[in-house]
Design a protein around this motif. Sequence first.
Motif, PDB file in Angstrom:
ATOM      1  N   ALA A   1      40.973 -25.646-148.172  1.00  0.00           N
ATOM      2  CA  ALA A   1      39.869 -26.543-147.860  1.00  0.00           C
ATOM      3  C   ALA A   1      38.627 -26.040-148.598  1.00  0.00           C
ATOM      4  O   ALA A   1      38.330 -24.836-148.583  1.00  0.00           O
ATOM      5  CB  ALA A   1      39.619 -26.584-146.360  1.00  0.00           C
ATOM      6  N   PHE A   2      37.885 -26.959-149.234  1.00  0.00           N
ATOM      7  CA  PHE A   2      36.808 -26.575-150.139  1.00  0.00           C
ATOM      8  C   PHE A   2      35.588 -27.478-149.922  1.00  0.00           C
ATOM      9  O   PHE A   2      35.721 -28.631-149.501  1.00  0.00           O
ATOM     10  CB  PHE A   2      37.258 -26.687-151.599  1.00  0.00           C
ATOM     11  N   SER A   3      34.427 -26.927-150.236  1.00  0.00           N
ATOM     12  CA  SER A   3      33.186 -27.695-150.259  1.00  0.00           C
ATOM     13  C   SER A   3      32.581 -27.580-151.649  1.00  0.00           C
ATOM     14  O   SER A   3      32.610 -26.502-152.269  1.00  0.00           O
ATOM     15  CB  SER A   3      32.201 -27.168-149.208  1.00  0.00           C
ATOM     16  N   ILE A   4      32.050 -28.681-152.135  1.00  0.00           N
ATOM     17  CA  ILE A   4      31.384 -28.718-153.431  1.00  0.00           C
ATOM     18  C   ILE A   4      29.955 -29.187-153.212  1.00  0.00           C
ATOM     19  O   ILE A   4      29.730 -30.245-152.609  1.00  0.00           O
ATOM     20  CB  ILE A   4      32.113 -29.660-154.408  1.00  0.00           C
ATOM     21  N   SER A   5      29.001 -28.386-153.652  1.00  0.00           N
ATOM     22  CA  SER A   5      27.589 -28.725-153.458  1.00  0.00           C
ATOM     23  C   SER A   5      27.158 -29.808-154.432  1.00  0.00           C
ATOM     24  O   SER A   5      27.896 -30.173-155.358  1.00  0.00           O
ATOM     25  CB  SER A   5      26.732 -27.477-153.648  1.00  0.00           C
TER      26      SER A   5
ATOM     27  N   GLY B   1      32.117 -42.895-161.680  1.00  0.00           N
ATOM     28  CA  GLY B   1      30.917 -43.321-162.382  1.00  0.00           C
ATOM     29  C   GLY B   1      30.229 -42.230-163.159  1.00  0.00           C
ATOM     30  O   GLY B   1      29.179 -42.469-163.761  1.00  0.00           O
ATOM     31  N   THR B   2      30.790 -41.003-163.153  1.00  0.00           N
ATOM     32  CA  THR B   2      30.208 -39.901-163.918  1.00  0.00           C
ATOM     33  C   THR B   2      31.328 -39.212-164.701  1.00  0.00           C
ATOM     34  O   THR B   2      32.494 -39.584-164.606  1.00  0.00           O
ATOM     35  CB  THR B   2      29.525 -38.869-163.007  1.00  0.00           C
ATOM     36  N   GLU B   3      30.960 -38.195-165.443  1.00  0.00           N
ATOM     37  CA  GLU B   3      31.939 -37.413-166.195  1.00  0.00           C
ATOM     38  C   GLU B   3      32.353 -36.141-165.468  1.00  0.00           C
ATOM     39  O   GLU B   3      33.140 -35.356-165.973  1.00  0.00           O
ATOM     40  CB  GLU B   3      31.351 -37.033-167.568  1.00  0.00           C
ATOM     41  N   ARG B   4      31.819 -35.926-164.255  1.00  0.00           N
ATOM     42  CA  ARG B   4      32.089 -34.673-163.554  1.00  0.00           C
ATOM     43  C   ARG B   4      33.499 -34.670-162.952  1.00  0.00           C
ATOM     44  O   ARG B   4      33.951 -35.667-162.375  1.00  0.00           O
ATOM     45  CB  ARG B   4      31.059 -34.444-162.457  1.00  0.00           C
ATOM     46  N   ALA B   5      34.181 -33.518-163.070  1.00  0.00           N
ATOM     47  CA  ALA B   5      35.526 -33.358-162.521  1.00  0.00           C
ATOM     48  C   ALA B   5      35.757 -31.882-162.206  1.00  0.00           C
ATOM     49  O   ALA B   5      35.146 -30.989-162.819  1.00  0.00           O
ATOM     50  CB  ALA B   5      36.572 -33.856-163.508  1.00  0.00           C
ATOM     51  N   TRP B   6      36.615 -31.616-161.231  1.00  0.00           N
ATOM     52  CA  TRP B   6      36.941 -30.254-160.813  1.00  0.00           C
ATOM     53  C   TRP B   6      38.462 -30.101-160.715  1.00  0.00           C
ATOM     54  O   TRP B   6      39.180 -31.061-160.431  1.00  0.00           O
ATOM     55  CB  TRP B   6      36.336 -29.948-159.433  1.00  0.00           C
ATOM     56  N   SER B   7      38.938 -28.884-160.963  1.00  0.00           N
ATOM     57  CA  SER B   7      40.359 -28.560-160.798  1.00  0.00           C
ATOM     58  C   SER B   7      40.524 -27.709-159.547  1.00  0.00           C
ATOM     59  O   SER B   7      39.804 -26.709-159.357  1.00  0.00           O
ATOM     60  CB  SER B   7      40.886 -27.788-162.013  1.00  0.00           C
ATOM     61  N   LEU B   8      41.477 -28.072-158.694  1.00  0.00           N
ATOM     62  CA  LEU B   8      41.701 -27.410-157.415  1.00  0.00           C
ATOM     63  C   LEU B   8      43.177 -27.047-157.275  1.00  0.00           C
ATOM     64  O   LEU B   8      44.035 -27.670-157.910  1.00  0.00           O
ATOM     65  CB  LEU B   8      41.290 -28.328-156.263  1.00  0.00           C
ATOM     66  N   PRO B   9      43.500 -26.047-156.450  1.00  0.00           N
ATOM     67  CA  PRO B   9      44.913 -25.689-156.259  1.00  0.00           C
ATOM     68  C   PRO B   9      45.616 -26.691-155.347  1.00  0.00           C
ATOM     69  O   PRO B   9      45.200 -26.918-154.213  1.00  0.00           O
ATOM     70  CB  PRO B   9      44.833 -24.307-155.605  1.00  0.00           C
ATOM     71  N   GLY B  10      46.661 -27.316-155.834  1.00  0.00           N
ATOM     72  CA  GLY B  10      47.450 -28.227-155.023  1.00  0.00           C
ATOM     73  C   GLY B  10      46.945 -29.655-155.058  1.00  0.00           C
ATOM     74  O   GLY B  10      45.790 -29.930-155.405  1.00  0.00           O
ATOM     75  N   PRO B  11      47.802 -30.609-154.707  1.00  0.00           N
ATOM     76  CA  PRO B  11      47.394 -32.010-154.651  1.00  0.00           C
ATOM     77  C   PRO B  11      46.254 -32.234-153.665  1.00  0.00           C
ATOM     78  O   PRO B  11      46.218 -31.632-152.593  1.00  0.00           O
ATOM     79  CB  PRO B  11      48.668 -32.722-154.187  1.00  0.00           C
TER      80      PRO B  11
ATOM     81  N   SER C   1      25.121 -29.533-156.718  1.00  0.00           N
ATOM     82  CA  SER C   1      25.022 -28.972-158.065  1.00  0.00           C
ATOM     83  C   SER C   1      26.396 -28.746-158.702  1.00  0.00           C
ATOM     84  O   SER C   1      26.476 -28.382-159.874  1.00  0.00           O
ATOM     85  CB  SER C   1      24.254 -27.654-158.027  1.00  0.00           C
ATOM     86  N   GLY C   2      27.469 -28.930-157.915  1.00  0.00           N
ATOM     87  CA  GLY C   2      28.816 -28.764-158.448  1.00  0.00           C
ATOM     88  C   GLY C   2      29.463 -27.438-158.134  1.00  0.00           C
ATOM     89  O   GLY C   2      30.567 -27.159-158.603  1.00  0.00           O
ATOM     90  N   ARG C   3      28.783 -26.599-157.315  1.00  0.00           N
ATOM     91  CA  ARG C   3      29.339 -25.291-156.979  1.00  0.00           C
ATOM     92  C   ARG C   3      30.461 -25.431-155.963  1.00  0.00           C
ATOM     93  O   ARG C   3      30.316 -26.078-154.928  1.00  0.00           O
ATOM     94  CB  ARG C   3      28.254 -24.387-156.419  1.00  0.00           C
ATOM     95  N   LEU C   4      31.604 -24.774-156.250  1.00  0.00           N
ATOM     96  CA  LEU C   4      32.792 -24.859-155.416  1.00  0.00           C
ATOM     97  C   LEU C   4      32.904 -23.628-154.530  1.00  0.00           C
ATOM     98  O   LEU C   4      32.773 -22.494-154.993  1.00  0.00           O
ATOM     99  CB  LEU C   4      34.037 -24.957-156.307  1.00  0.00           C
TER     100      LEU C   4
END
Length: 556
Positions: free
Chosen positions: A177-181, A148-158, A183-186
Amino acid sequence: MMLSTLTALTLAATVTNTETVHDLKPFGGHVVACTEGGLELFTPAGRPVRVLTVEDGLPSHYCRALESTGDRLFVATDEGLVSLDARFQVTPVLDVRWQALPPVEDASTPDYVSRLESLASVLTPGATYTAFSPRFAGTAEGRLFELGTERAWSLPGPVRFISDTRDGVDVGTTEGAFSISASGRLSALRDVPTGPLSFTVTEQGVRIVGSHGEVHAWETESVPLQAASAPKGATVLNSEWAGTRSSGVFKLGPKGWRRVTSTGQICGNHITALARHQGRLVVGTFDRGACWQREDGRWQTVRTPSLPSDQVLGISSDGPNLYVATTYGLGFHDGKTWTQVAYGARNPVALGKLSVLNVSQMDEGVALVDGRGVSLVTPGTAPLSLVKRLPLPTEWSKHPSVGEASGRFLWMGSEDRGLLRWDGAKWQRFHDGRDLTDNWITALSTDAQGRAVAGTCQDGFNYFDGAKWTRVRAAPGLPSSAIVSAALVPGGALVGTLLGASYFDAATGETRALPKLADPRVYAVLPDGDSALFGTEGGLSSTAWKAVSVPALTQR
């Protein structure tokens, strides 16, 4: 040589390997394993019951994910999404290629179907979706999309795991393993296990499972759990059950983990070669070596170091000896021991390149085909004895792709220069335009009478009756113009494509599509009378290729 009676009876119409497990769920009084060879059912005690395949209505053997609403089990496969009732009857749900399913939570079956339909309507087409949460979707390309938004992130691996949090989202991939706040901070979790990783939700929280069986809790410091472990290569943990990447399903008991998936399975599902040796069916695979079926129906597997490589390109038998062509040389079995023969290593037969493309018999000997020519060896002897080396014409292609010999003829195909034929005295060339639909040859089958069928990368196939060519670029009965396998039969040929198999009738010029096989990608064909064995990317299938003639009704 025909299959022995017992072996023929024990070879079912579809044979798969269920040792790669992507999910596990209790359902219908069973534990259901979602594997790359279909759905395998176990009793609660761990006894294998049966395997559901395409013959039971599954769109594909490649199962990726399971979710249960209680009265229905939803199954995501590579060829569509279906549901099963408590009797394991299959009902189609959506024509999507998802590798994950959104959590059911407390949804009823109608509500969950509605949720799936809504999700399908908002997802960007073209991507391979591998994980879902109520607000996010992840892909095999390592992309995370906020719905529902335009936000997207690229991460290592499927992406393998997504969990919405109060302040953002937690994301697990095969590499970390990652956390995204919000605000979008990875940010990445530290000290995760060795990948590729898998992720499991338990009553105690999220568990990160490493490739060596170590289990970590998803916490800020990823603290290892005390006395927690899983079988090596674990992909999913579900209470006292575990699925693995290459060893099947395990059940936890008083003495630790116990494998419950049956041993003696066919070596792999991505089949690249088929042959018979001393009455036994021999199967070669893309990455899991070769195997043959024993009299008791179980399969015996051979891999490296007996073979130079587990990627098999061709198999042949001269009676006493079995030859396995691989990407790193030849595996040779004289009935007692395996010997590796390769260019640049032990090479008593003058191989000219590392990959052995094919092994077949001709009048002058057993032909070992590589990218620079052919080594003819004496049949039925050990060790291997070179008869002569036949080089390819120097001005021909530098990219040979396939080769096969029969009788006095030797044929070679290339990626850019069409076909060559050796008739015992000279080379003859066949090119596109006059002879072929295209010069990129991907499949080849020949016989001692001089016939040949040559498949191309994307322009159909070509049939040679010994005197003239018939070119079939496209036909109503040809599922795809991308040909990946072929085999001559009396009066015509069988061709395997990336979308199914067909029979070509040389007398009428008609092409007829064959019934659905274990997988539409057909990489090997072995005729057996009026039927044939088809090696696919999803297992082994047996089906009749010859149309059954219906006798005319007589009036009384």
